[in-house]
Design a protein around this motif. Structure first.
Motif, short mmCIF file in Angstrom:
data_model
loop_
_atom_site.label_atom_id
_atom_site.label_comp_id
_atom_site.label_asym_id
_atom_site.label_seq_id
_atom_site.Cartn_x
_atom_site.Cartn_y
_atom_site.Cartn_z
N UNK A 8 1.01 -1.27 -0.06
CA UNK A 8 0.17 -0.14 0.17
C UNK A 8 0.98 1.34 0.12
N UNK A 9 2.13 1.27 0.62
CA UNK A 9 3.04 2.34 0.64
C UNK A 9 4.30 2.26 -0.61
N UNK A 10 3.65 1.37 -1.40
CA UNK A 10 4.53 1.30 -2.86
C UNK A 10 5.64 0.46 -2.96
N UNK A 11 6.03 -0.25 -2.01
CA UNK A 11 7.21 -1.27 -1.75
C UNK A 11 6.96 -2.49 -2.42
N UNK A 12 8.06 -3.02 -3.11
CA UNK A 12 7.94 -4.07 -4.01
C UNK A 12 8.18 -5.42 -3.14
N UNK A 13 8.55 -6.48 -4.11
CA UNK A 13 8.69 -7.77 -3.81
C UNK A 13 9.87 -8.05 -2.53
N UNK A 14 10.92 -7.13 -2.89
CA UNK A 14 12.22 -7.14 -2.16
C UNK A 14 11.88 -7.10 -0.60
N UNK A 15 10.72 -6.22 -0.47
CA UNK A 15 10.32 -5.90 1.11
C UNK A 15 9.89 -7.35 1.83
N UNK A 16 9.33 -8.10 1.07
CA UNK A 16 8.73 -9.57 1.86
C UNK A 16 10.12 -10.23 2.21
N UNK A 17 11.20 -10.07 1.76
CA UNK A 17 12.57 -10.79 2.17
C UNK A 17 13.03 -10.09 3.54
N UNK A 18 12.84 -8.81 3.59
CA UNK A 18 13.04 -8.03 4.79
C UNK A 18 12.22 -8.30 5.80
N UNK A 19 10.76 -8.38 5.37
CA UNK A 19 9.86 -8.71 6.44
C UNK A 19 10.24 -10.08 7.12
N UNK A 20 10.41 -11.09 6.29
CA UNK A 20 10.73 -12.46 6.70
C UNK A 20 11.97 -12.46 7.55
N UNK A 21 13.04 -11.73 7.09
CA UNK A 21 14.31 -11.52 7.93
C UNK A 21 14.35 -10.92 9.18
N UNK A 22 13.66 -9.77 9.22
CA UNK A 22 13.31 -8.99 10.61
C UNK A 22 12.04 -7.95 10.33
N UNK A 23 11.15 -8.63 11.11
CA UNK A 23 10.09 -7.91 10.79
C UNK A 23 10.13 -6.31 11.50
N UNK A 24 10.81 -6.12 12.45
CA UNK A 24 11.04 -4.96 13.08
C UNK A 24 11.65 -3.95 12.19
N UNK A 25 12.49 -4.41 11.41
CA UNK A 25 13.11 -3.45 10.51
C UNK A 25 12.21 -2.90 9.46
#
Length: 175
Positions: free
Chosen positions: A128-145
């Protein structure tokens, strides 16, 4: 020279106080971050970020427009905690091995489902904020970040950050 029971109790209490203070700090920071993201997403109930059960419900509402996945995660928490209580309260001789293994498998599936739903919701918010597929990797690795990135970014709900980097956008710009 041995330590007395009072000294051991004082050490344990000091240790618990440190953990309590750290937990309080983490709760305040995470609540502020999530409230910021919810406000940016246009939520009317951004203050729900301060209450653990409502936090998940609002995350679901912001991500999908419904409370459904928040209710599913609440149900998963209840089921896994009830099963955990049953397993821990039973003596090993009163519960046959097959039932114990089945309960443990159900608890593991519940934990995996909970984490998958949480990552999915965070990813939907990031989209919804315009972030792409790379963001799912970030979310998996560290949700807080991931939450910190969403809170600290200048993006608002409906922005398409990736559109600014698209070939069509770059070609339309006067260089």
């Amino acid at each position: 020279m041995g330590t007395s029971a009072e000294e051991i109790l004082a050490i344990v209490m000091a240790f618990l106080m440190v953990w309590l203070v750290l937990a309080l700090i983490i709760w305040v920071i995470s609540s502020l971050v999530m409230m910021t993201v919810y406000k940016k997403a246009g939520s009317e109930e951004a203050w729900f970020a301060w209450l653990p059960i409502l936090r998940d419900m609002e995350c679901s509402k912001v991500a999908t427009g419904k409370y459904t996945l928040g209710l599913v995660n609440l149900g998963i928490c209840i089921v896994s905690n009830v099963l955990s209580g049953i397993v821990s309260s039973m003596r090993s001789d009163s519960l046959d091995d097959a039932a114990l293994v089945l309960m443990i498998i159900v608890m593991l599936i519940a934990v995996i489902a909970y984490v998958v739903i949480k990552v999915y919701l965070q990813y939907q918010i990031a989209k919804k904020f315009g972030y792409g597929a790379w963001f799912i990797i970030l979310c998996i690795l560290c949700s807080a970040i991931g939450w910190l990135v969403l809170a600290a970014s200048n993006a608002k709900k409906g922005d398409d950050i990736s559109a600014n980097n698209s070939r069509e956008y770059r070609n339309d710009q006067d260089w």
